[in-house]
Design a protein around this motif. Structure first.
Motif, PDB file in Angstrom:
ATOM      1  N   ASN A 102     -24.116  14.078  36.463  1.00  0.00           N
ATOM      2  CA  ASN A 102     -25.072  13.041  36.857  1.00  0.00           C
ATOM      3  C   ASN A 102     -26.488  13.604  36.908  1.00  0.00           C
ATOM      4  O   ASN A 102     -27.043  13.834  37.982  1.00  0.00           O
ATOM      5  CB  ASN A 102     -24.717  12.482  38.237  1.00  0.00           C
ATOM      6  CG  ASN A 102     -23.377  11.780  38.212  1.00  0.00           C
ATOM      7  OD1 ASN A 102     -23.168  10.872  37.418  1.00  0.00           O
ATOM      8  ND2 ASN A 102     -22.461  12.234  39.062  1.00  0.00           N
ATOM      9  N   PRO A 103     -27.085  13.864  35.744  1.00  0.00           N
ATOM     10  CA  PRO A 103     -28.401  14.504  35.746  1.00  0.00           C
ATOM     11  C   PRO A 103     -29.506  13.541  36.163  1.00  0.00           C
ATOM     12  O   PRO A 103     -29.324  12.320  36.148  1.00  0.00           O
ATOM     13  CB  PRO A 103     -28.586  14.929  34.292  1.00  0.00           C
ATOM     14  CG  PRO A 103     -27.756  13.975  33.505  1.00  0.00           C
ATOM     15  CD  PRO A 103     -26.603  13.603  34.382  1.00  0.00           C
ATOM     16  N   ALA A 104     -30.649  14.131  36.528  1.00  0.00           N
ATOM     17  CA  ALA A 104     -31.846  13.323  36.792  1.00  0.00           C
ATOM     18  C   ALA A 104     -32.384  12.801  35.453  1.00  0.00           C
ATOM     19  O   ALA A 104     -31.949  13.238  34.396  1.00  0.00           O
ATOM     20  CB  ALA A 104     -32.893  14.200  37.474  1.00  0.00           C
ATOM     21  N   SER A 105     -33.317  11.880  35.533  1.00  0.00           N
ATOM     22  CA  SER A 105     -33.913  11.371  34.305  1.00  0.00           C
ATOM     23  C   SER A 105     -34.908  12.387  33.755  1.00  0.00           C
ATOM     24  O   SER A 105     -35.819  12.824  34.454  1.00  0.00           O
ATOM     25  CB  SER A 105     -34.621  10.046  34.587  1.00  0.00           C
ATOM     26  OG  SER A 105     -35.735   9.905  33.744  1.00  0.00           O
ATOM     27  N   VAL A 106     -34.697  12.767  32.484  1.00  0.00           N
ATOM     28  CA  VAL A 106     -35.586  13.748  31.858  1.00  0.00           C
ATOM     29  C   VAL A 106     -36.997  13.171  31.756  1.00  0.00           C
ATOM     30  O   VAL A 106     -37.992  13.865  31.994  1.00  0.00           O
ATOM     31  CB  VAL A 106     -35.033  14.169  30.478  1.00  0.00           C
ATOM     32  CG1 VAL A 106     -36.083  14.918  29.680  1.00  0.00           C
ATOM     33  CG2 VAL A 106     -33.783  15.030  30.648  1.00  0.00           C
ATOM     34  N   ASN A 107     -37.095  11.881  31.444  1.00  0.00           N
ATOM     35  CA  ASN A 107     -38.408  11.237  31.370  1.00  0.00           C
ATOM     36  C   ASN A 107     -39.171  11.370  32.677  1.00  0.00           C
ATOM     37  O   ASN A 107     -40.358  11.664  32.698  1.00  0.00           O
ATOM     38  CB  ASN A 107     -38.247   9.753  31.051  1.00  0.00           C
ATOM     39  CG  ASN A 107     -37.997   9.554  29.570  1.00  0.00           C
ATOM     40  OD1 ASN A 107     -38.453  10.346  28.745  1.00  0.00           O
ATOM     41  ND2 ASN A 107     -37.263   8.503  29.252  1.00  0.00           N
ATOM     42  N   GLU A 108     -38.437  11.152  33.774  1.00  0.00           N
ATOM     43  CA  GLU A 108     -39.069  11.204  35.077  1.00  0.00           C
ATOM     44  C   GLU A 108     -39.554  12.624  35.380  1.00  0.00           C
ATOM     45  O   GLU A 108     -40.667  12.813  35.869  1.00  0.00           O
ATOM     46  CB  GLU A 108     -38.046  10.772  36.127  1.00  0.00           C
ATOM     47  CG  GLU A 108     -38.639   9.967  37.258  1.00  0.00           C
ATOM     48  CD  GLU A 108     -37.509   9.392  38.098  1.00  0.00           C
ATOM     49  OE1 GLU A 108     -36.910   8.398  37.637  1.00  0.00           O
ATOM     50  OE2 GLU A 108     -37.210   9.952  39.166  1.00  0.00           O
ATOM     51  N   LEU A 109     -38.713  13.621  35.053  1.00  0.00           N
ATOM     52  CA  LEU A 109     -39.108  15.015  35.289  1.00  0.00           C
ATOM     53  C   LEU A 109     -40.360  15.356  34.489  1.00  0.00           C
ATOM     54  O   LEU A 109     -41.270  16.023  34.982  1.00  0.00           O
ATOM     55  CB  LEU A 109     -37.977  15.957  34.892  1.00  0.00           C
ATOM     56  CG  LEU A 109     -36.824  16.087  35.878  1.00  0.00           C
ATOM     57  CD1 LEU A 109     -35.707  16.919  35.267  1.00  0.00           C
ATOM     58  CD2 LEU A 109     -37.311  16.741  37.167  1.00  0.00           C
ATOM     59  N   ILE A 110     -40.377  14.911  33.234  1.00  0.00           N
ATOM     60  CA  ILE A 110     -41.537  15.185  32.374  1.00  0.00           C
ATOM     61  C   ILE A 110     -42.787  14.597  33.010  1.00  0.00           C
ATOM     62  O   ILE A 110     -43.848  15.232  33.042  1.00  0.00           O
ATOM     63  CB  ILE A 110     -41.284  14.615  30.960  1.00  0.00           C
ATOM     64  CG1 ILE A 110     -40.271  15.500  30.230  1.00  0.00           C
ATOM     65  CG2 ILE A 110     -42.581  14.501  30.177  1.00  0.00           C
ATOM     66  CD1 ILE A 110     -39.874  15.017  28.863  1.00  0.00           C
ATOM     67  N   GLU A 111     -42.639  13.419  33.592  1.00  0.00           N
ATOM     68  CA  GLU A 111     -43.783  12.773  34.224  1.00  0.00           C
ATOM     69  C   GLU A 111     -44.190  13.502  35.506  1.00  0.00           C
ATOM     70  O   GLU A 111     -45.369  13.824  35.690  1.00  0.00           O
ATOM     71  CB  GLU A 111     -43.405  11.328  34.538  1.00  0.00           C
ATOM     72  CG  GLU A 111     -44.569  10.368  34.471  1.00  0.00           C
ATOM     73  CD  GLU A 111     -44.043   8.940  34.496  1.00  0.00           C
ATOM     74  OE1 GLU A 111     -44.279   8.255  35.498  1.00  0.00           O
ATOM     75  OE2 GLU A 111     -43.354   8.537  33.529  1.00  0.00           O
ATOM     76  N   VAL A 112     -43.212  13.775  36.354  1.00  0.00           N
ATOM     77  CA  VAL A 112     -43.495  14.419  37.642  1.00  0.00           C
ATOM     78  C   VAL A 112     -44.216  15.755  37.429  1.00  0.00           C
ATOM     79  O   VAL A 112     -45.132  16.099  38.169  1.00  0.00           O
ATOM     80  CB  VAL A 112     -42.185  14.653  38.433  1.00  0.00           C
ATOM     81  CG1 VAL A 112     -42.417  15.583  39.613  1.00  0.00           C
ATOM     82  CG2 VAL A 112     -41.606  13.323  38.888  1.00  0.00           C
ATOM     83  N   PHE A 113     -43.816  16.486  36.395  1.00  0.00           N
ATOM     84  CA  PHE A 113     -44.411  17.802  36.168  1.00  0.00           C
ATOM     85  C   PHE A 113     -45.589  17.761  35.196  1.00  0.00           C
ATOM     86  O   PHE A 113     -46.058  18.807  34.741  1.00  0.00           O
ATOM     87  CB  PHE A 113     -43.347  18.801  35.713  1.00  0.00           C
ATOM     88  CG  PHE A 113     -42.435  19.202  36.825  1.00  0.00           C
ATOM     89  CD1 PHE A 113     -42.807  20.212  37.699  1.00  0.00           C
ATOM     90  CD2 PHE A 113     -41.241  18.531  37.046  1.00  0.00           C
ATOM     91  CE1 PHE A 113     -41.996  20.560  38.750  1.00  0.00           C
ATOM     92  CE2 PHE A 113     -40.417  18.876  38.102  1.00  0.00           C
ATOM     93  CZ  PHE A 113     -40.795  19.892  38.968  1.00  0.00           C
ATOM     94  N   GLY A 114     -46.063  16.551  34.894  1.00  0.00           N
ATOM     95  CA  GLY A 114     -47.239  16.428  34.031  1.00  0.00           C
ATOM     96  C   GLY A 114     -47.037  17.042  32.657  1.00  0.00           C
ATOM     97  O   GLY A 114     -47.932  17.659  32.093  1.00  0.00           O
ATOM     98  N   LEU A 115     -45.825  16.881  32.109  1.00  0.00           N
ATOM     99  CA  LEU A 115     -45.532  17.500  30.816  1.00  0.00           C
ATOM    100  C   LEU A 115     -45.561  16.486  29.663  1.00  0.00           C
ATOM    101  O   LEU A 115     -45.125  16.804  28.551  1.00  0.00           O
ATOM    102  CB  LEU A 115     -44.161  18.183  30.869  1.00  0.00           C
ATOM    103  CG  LEU A 115     -44.063  19.422  31.764  1.00  0.00           C
ATOM    104  CD1 LEU A 115     -42.605  19.774  32.042  1.00  0.00           C
ATOM    105  CD2 LEU A 115     -44.774  20.606  31.122  1.00  0.00           C
ATOM    106  N   GLN A 116     -46.059  15.260  29.939  1.00  0.00           N
ATOM    107  CA  GLN A 116     -46.018  14.216  28.907  1.00  0.00           C
ATOM    108  C   GLN A 116     -46.609  14.680  27.581  1.00  0.00           C
ATOM    109  O   GLN A 116     -46.018  14.472  26.519  1.00  0.00           O
ATOM    110  CB  GLN A 116     -46.767  12.945  29.352  1.00  0.00           C
ATOM    111  CG  GLN A 116     -46.171  12.254  30.564  1.00  0.00           C
ATOM    112  CD  GLN A 116     -46.891  12.679  31.837  1.00  0.00           C
ATOM    113  OE1 GLN A 116     -47.263  13.849  32.000  1.00  0.00           O
ATOM    114  NE2 GLN A 116     -47.088  11.740  32.749  1.00  0.00           N
ATOM    115  N   GLU A 117     -47.784  15.330  27.663  1.00  0.00           N
ATOM    116  CA  GLU A 117     -48.453  15.720  26.417  1.00  0.00           C
ATOM    117  C   GLU A 117     -47.763  16.878  25.722  1.00  0.00           C
ATOM    118  O   GLU A 117     -47.976  17.128  24.546  1.00  0.00           O
ATOM    119  CB  GLU A 117     -49.902  16.109  26.707  1.00  0.00           C
ATOM    120  CG  GLU A 117     -50.775  14.894  26.904  1.00  0.00           C
ATOM    121  CD  GLU A 117     -52.208  15.283  27.236  1.00  0.00           C
ATOM    122  OE1 GLU A 117     -52.577  16.432  26.945  1.00  0.00           O
ATOM    123  OE2 GLU A 117     -52.908  14.429  27.792  1.00  0.00           O
TER     124      GLU A 117
END
Lengths: 309, 373
Positions: free
Chosen positions: A110-125
């Motif tokens: 049951n992993p966390a959402s990868v999209n959410e992690l990318i957002e939380v850590f400011g890794l979108q770009e």
């Protein structure tokens, strides 16, 4: 929860004749940031890797999240609930940030959402950038994100800011503080005094495989830091002469007058004496830091590279 | 299962995005196939070159026997008379000296004497002279062809007829070319280098950089990690085989085939060489030393396992050495199934490959570190 997040009793780890961890005991409470502070070779990583079930122990008893690390089913359950940032985190070089996080996510039920992690850590770009094209700070941020991919209850951060420049280090500290905000228990190792002091609820000072002291930063400073000092900036001979009548331990250094004190009463006495003589001075109160605590306990300092000096 | 799939996808992607990985696993074998296919692929079709010096003068009206002799040589298809033929003024000894080459050896020369046509028409004996190097293994073959053509002339002049004739049939159902030999050999050889060099250096790099350790801190099991890696090698091997077969068919009209047996052999081979790669990576800590060791094992194996030439033509002691190399069995097994259609021989070879695969995968699993010491 009620149980300790980590409970270590009389842990010993030997490599042949070398005793890397020599009979240590401590507990980590749920929701706290607990720091292991010590130089390279003190046994920090060995201890963390035993807690992470990546290394067997020689003797002693270790439970993590209520499970015994020495038993296989326990290990499997711990691995589902812990997050790990190893020293020098590396992922698959030619995969992107997103692909790597998805790989780690796929390891859990049951992993966390990868999209959410990318957002939380400011890794979108950087999501579509290959891991090997990232700076050291960004790699570390991906590492912390990967450590949270399973919504862990307990996160191990082994030297999370070693080798990072001061600005990135401060940014990483914010991330780690955020973990406490999200209710995670954090087990941190570091050789940076300031890092331990800024982040940790409790610090264990580890020297040569043994815990020299353990407590909140305040407790450690109070117990081992020695006296606080009043500094009379550019006080000169008059101030020195005046205070000398009341205090034996007053000292002059580079034009400043230094008065170590143990009770608030001493501050009052000093200030009254100066006011009576109409002397106007600028004062500063100086408290000891964890650095002084460490020096007192270990007998040496630690260089920026983590070596004993 | 989902963890194995995720590892397989990540590892394969990581491999295919590496320029050197792509080069060594696909481009390099393709280059080898093109080079070997072009140099050795068509030697059977073109025939053996023969230089002819014709000193015979042809009368305008009557049939020219020397010209007919040369035509008869060409029509054998075994011998190709080099054109133009050498003029009577050419010094044959000097010609042979100046045309001796490293690989082709000395040129083969046939000298037709002056008065050849006149003697033949009158039924008088006359000798043609054939010069070939003793080092030229095919020299006597060409001599035999010349003698056979001369006999044809003798029958004709004597007015005799052939009593014993020859009917020539092909030994195998499929007409094999040299390139057919190279496709399974090169595919097997490069599956081997992918495992023994490629996987070895990648797996030991994963270990050095801490990727393996980081993954071992997740619920991923060691066997899942190994199966994911092996699957990735198997898919690379199938891709390689497809590329090689397609190229051989398009460029050289090769007859190799890809059937179920061949696919099974490719998968078994991939398991074997991933096992060896994992074993080497587990045994040698330093990635550079590991890839050096991989090279030291892969290159001799590649040359001694019948990839480029049949094991049978090597000296006996090298043949027995080839018999202990895993690649020999995969090359032979693939050849049995891809070009000879001999499935019982393929089965024997693949049983050896399977047994070795089990041994090396277990060994690889044993030395892959999932928990430090």
């Amino acid at each position: 929860m009620g149980e300790s997040a980590v409970r270590v009793q009389h842990l010993v780890k030997r490599y042949g004749d070398l005793v890397a961890v020599n009979d240590i005991s401590f507990e980590v409470q749920p929701g706290e940031i607990f720091a292991f502070l010590g130089p390279n070779g003190a046994g920090k990583t060995t201890t963390v890797e035993i807690l992470e079930c990546l290394r067997p122990l020689t003797s002693g008893e270790v439970t993590v999240l209520g499970e015994n690390v020495a038993d296989a089913p326990g290990t499997a359950r711990i691995k589902k609930r812990m997050g790990v940032l190893p020293q020098d985190f590396n992922a698959l070089r030619r995969l992107t940030v997103r692909e790597n996080l998805e790989l780690f996510a796929a390891m859990y039920d049951n992993p966390a959402s990868v999209n959410e992690l990318i957002e939380v850590f400011g890794l979108q770009e950087k999501a579509k950038v290959r891991f090997d094209a990232l700076s050291g700070g960004l790699k570390q941020r991906v590492g912390v994100a990967a450590a949270l991919v399973n919504n862990p209850d307990l996160v191990f951060l082994d030297e999370p800011t070693t080798g990072l420049d001061p600005e990135v280090r401060r940014a990483t500290w914010e991330v780690i503080r955020g973990l406490r905000g999200r209710g995670k228990t954090v087990f941190l190792t570091t050789h940076y005094m300031q890092e331990a002091e800024e982040l940790a609820d409790r610090i264990a000072i580890i020297v040569k495989g043994k815990i020299a002291a353990i407590g909140t930063p305040g407790e450690l400073i109070k117990t081992y830091g020695g006296e606080r000092t009043i500094v009379f900036t550019k006080g000169g001979d008059t101030v020195f002469g005046t205070l000398r009548r009341y205090f034996d331990n007053v000292a002059a250094k580079n034009g400043d007058v230094l008065l170590p004190y143990t009770q608030t009463r001493d501050v009052e006495v000093a200030l009254n004496a100066l006011t009576e003589r109409g002397l106007k001075v600028e004062i500063a109160l100086r408290s000891p830091t964890i650095e002084e605590v460490f020096l007192k306990l270990a007998g040496f300092r630690i260089t920026a590279e983590g070596e004993a000096k | 299962m989902s963890r194995i799939t995720a590892i397989f996808k990540a590892i394969t992607r990581n491999w295919l995005r590496s320029r050197s990985g792509l080069f060594f696993s696909f481009l390099f074998p393709v280059m080898f196939l093109l080079v070997f296919g072009s140099v050795f692929g068509n030697t059977n079709a073109s025939g053996y070159t023969l230089y002819v010096q014709n000193n015979d003068a042809c009368p305008g009206s009557s049939p020219c026997f020397s010209q007919n002799f040369i035509g008869a040589l060409n029509s054998t298809k075994v011998v190709v008379v080099n054109s133009p033929i050498l003029a009577p003024s050419v010094n044959v000894t000097a010609f042979i000296q100046s045309h001796s080459r490293f690989f082709g050896g000395n040129p083969r020369v046939l000298v037709i004497p002056s008065g050849f046509g006149a003697n033949v028409s009158r039924g008088l004996p006359v000798n043609v002279t054939y010069i070939s190097s003793p080092a030229d293994q095919l020299g006597p073959v060409v001599g035999g062809v010349i003698s056979e053509v001369a006999n044809g002339f003798n029958f004709q002049v004597a007015g005799a007829r052939r009593v014993v004739g020859l009917s020539h049939e092909s030994s195998s159902a499929r007409a094999l070319k040299n390139v057919d030999f190279y496709v399974p050999g090169l595919t097997a050889a490069f599956m081997m280098t992918n495992g023994v060099i490629g996987l070895t250096s990648i797996a030991s790099e994963f270990r050095r950089s801490g990727v393996t350790k980081r993954l071992s801190a997740t619920p991923l099991r060691k066997y899942e990690w190994i199966v994911g890696n092996v699957l990735s090698q198997a898919v690379l091997a199938l891709l390689l085989a497809l590329v090689m077969i397609a190229l051989a068919k398009v460029a050289y009209q090769s007859n190799v085939s890809l059937d179920g047996y061949t696919i099974a052999a490719l998968v078994l081979g991939a398991i074997l060489f991933s096992g060896i790669g994992m074993t080497l990576a587990g045994l040698v800590k330093d990635p550079e030393a590991a890839s050096g060791l991989g090279n030291a094992i892969a290159f001799p194996m590649m040359f001694l396992s019948g990839t480029y030439w049949p094991v049978d033509i090597m000296p006996t002691f090298l043949q027995s050495f080839a018999r202990v190399l895993p690649l020999t069995y995969l090359s032979d097994g693939l050849r049995d199934s891809m070009i000879l259609g001999d499935y019982s021989a393929a089965l024997t070879n693949m049983l050896v490959v399977s047994a070795l695969a089990v041994v090396f995968v277990l060994l690889g699993a044993k030395v892959t570190i999932w928990k430090e010491r």
